[in-house]
Write a protein that holds these residues in place. Structure first.
Motif, PDB file in Angstrom:
ATOM      1  N   UNK A 208       0.819  -1.211   0.000  1.00 12.21           N
ATOM      2  CA  UNK A 208       0.000   0.000   0.000  1.00 12.21           C
ATOM      3  C   UNK A 208       0.858   1.269   0.000  1.00 12.21           C
ATOM      4  N   UNK A 209       2.129   1.120  -0.304  1.00 13.86           N
ATOM      5  CA  UNK A 209       3.065   2.247  -0.188  1.00 13.86           C
ATOM      6  C   UNK A 209       2.708   3.397  -1.109  1.00 13.86           C
ATOM      7  N   UNK A 210       2.036   3.120  -2.238  1.00 17.71           N
ATOM      8  CA  UNK A 210       1.727   4.189  -3.189  1.00 17.71           C
ATOM      9  C   UNK A 210       0.793   5.236  -2.605  1.00 17.71           C
ATOM     10  N   UNK A 211       0.035   4.859  -1.572  1.00 18.18           N
ATOM     11  CA  UNK A 211      -0.904   5.801  -0.952  1.00 18.18           C
ATOM     12  C   UNK A 211      -0.214   6.770  -0.004  1.00 18.18           C
ATOM     13  N   UNK A 212       1.048   6.478   0.353  1.00 18.32           N
ATOM     14  CA  UNK A 212       1.683   7.250   1.419  1.00 18.32           C
ATOM     15  C   UNK A 212       2.996   7.900   1.011  1.00 18.32           C
ATOM     16  N   UNK A 213       3.511   7.558  -0.147  1.00 18.54           N
ATOM     17  CA  UNK A 213       4.693   8.206  -0.716  1.00 18.54           C
ATOM     18  C   UNK A 213       5.830   8.273   0.286  1.00 18.54           C
TER      19      UNK A 213
END
Length: 219
Positions: A208-213
């Motif tokens: 889910x890293x793309x949501x948190x940059x």
């Protein structure tokens, strides 16, 4: 441009006022916590609520027997605040210590979302915001669950944004003091994921890293 009304005009620290709507959107999207104000028979109260944005509206949700939601559904005017704390400003004098922050204030009235289909759409938008791709994996809400849930929306038509990102502001008379001065950053780190005890070992850990940059934890 953000609205300019008597309620959104920033008088104290006016140089920190920001009028770009994208700044408002970014603060809401990162915060996801709104402190919602209302008045009832016992006086004023402020309650923190999960909140998310879809286009130019902010949504909150809860059980139908919620006192807060019942009051807001009745049309009471309200105020929402969002705050992100970014760090301490450490000056050479105690008086000039300060903080870096991003904040937003929204005024208006909530409307109740009646249709379960629309509730489902905006609730799934929230799930995708915090965990991209998750609505394709989990069981989505059924009609009974959606009917038991109130979803309220408020337009972002009257709002103000204030951002403090200045450096140290010591007076000239303090510049020679032998005290360290600068910024003490404060950062929220997201992850890593912690699996539940009964998770089947064949299920891979999602990303889910793309949501948190840059807020995503570094290995």
């Amino acid at each position: 441009m953000l609205s300019n009304t008597t309620r959104t005009q920033i008088k104290k620290g006016s140089h920190k006022a920001v009028f770009d709507p994208q700044a408002l959107y970014d603060i809401i999207d990162e915060s996801l916590i709104a402190h919602v104000a209302l008045n009832d028979d016992n006086g004023p109260i402020v309650i923190p609520m999960l909140a998310w944005r879809v286009d130019n509206k902010v949504y909150i949700h809860g059980a139908k027997n919620s006192r807060l939601l019942r009051t807001l559904k009745a049309g009471q005017k309200t105020c929402l605040t969002f705050t992100l704390f970014d760090g301490w400003v450490l000056a050479r004098s105690a008086f000039h210590h300060s903080a870096h922050y991003r904040s937003a204030v929204v005024f208006g009235q909530f409307e109740n979302i009646e249709e379960n289909k629309e509730k489902d759409r905006v609730l799934n938008h929230f799930v995708e915001h915090i965990a991209p791709g998750r609505t394709e994996e989990v069981r989505l809400s059924n009609d009974k669950e959606l009917t038991a849930t109130d979803v309220l929306a408020i337009e972002l038509n009257e709002a103000s944004v204030k951002i403090g990102c200045h450096g140290v502001n010591d007076g000239k008379e303090d510049l020679d003091l032998k005290a360290w001065a600068g910024i003490l950053p404060y950062r929220t780190v997201v992850g890593p994921l912690e699996p539940c005890d009964d998770l089947h070992p064949s299920i891979e850990t999602p990303d889910y890293s793309s949501a948190y940059k840059n807020r995503w934890h570094k290995q």
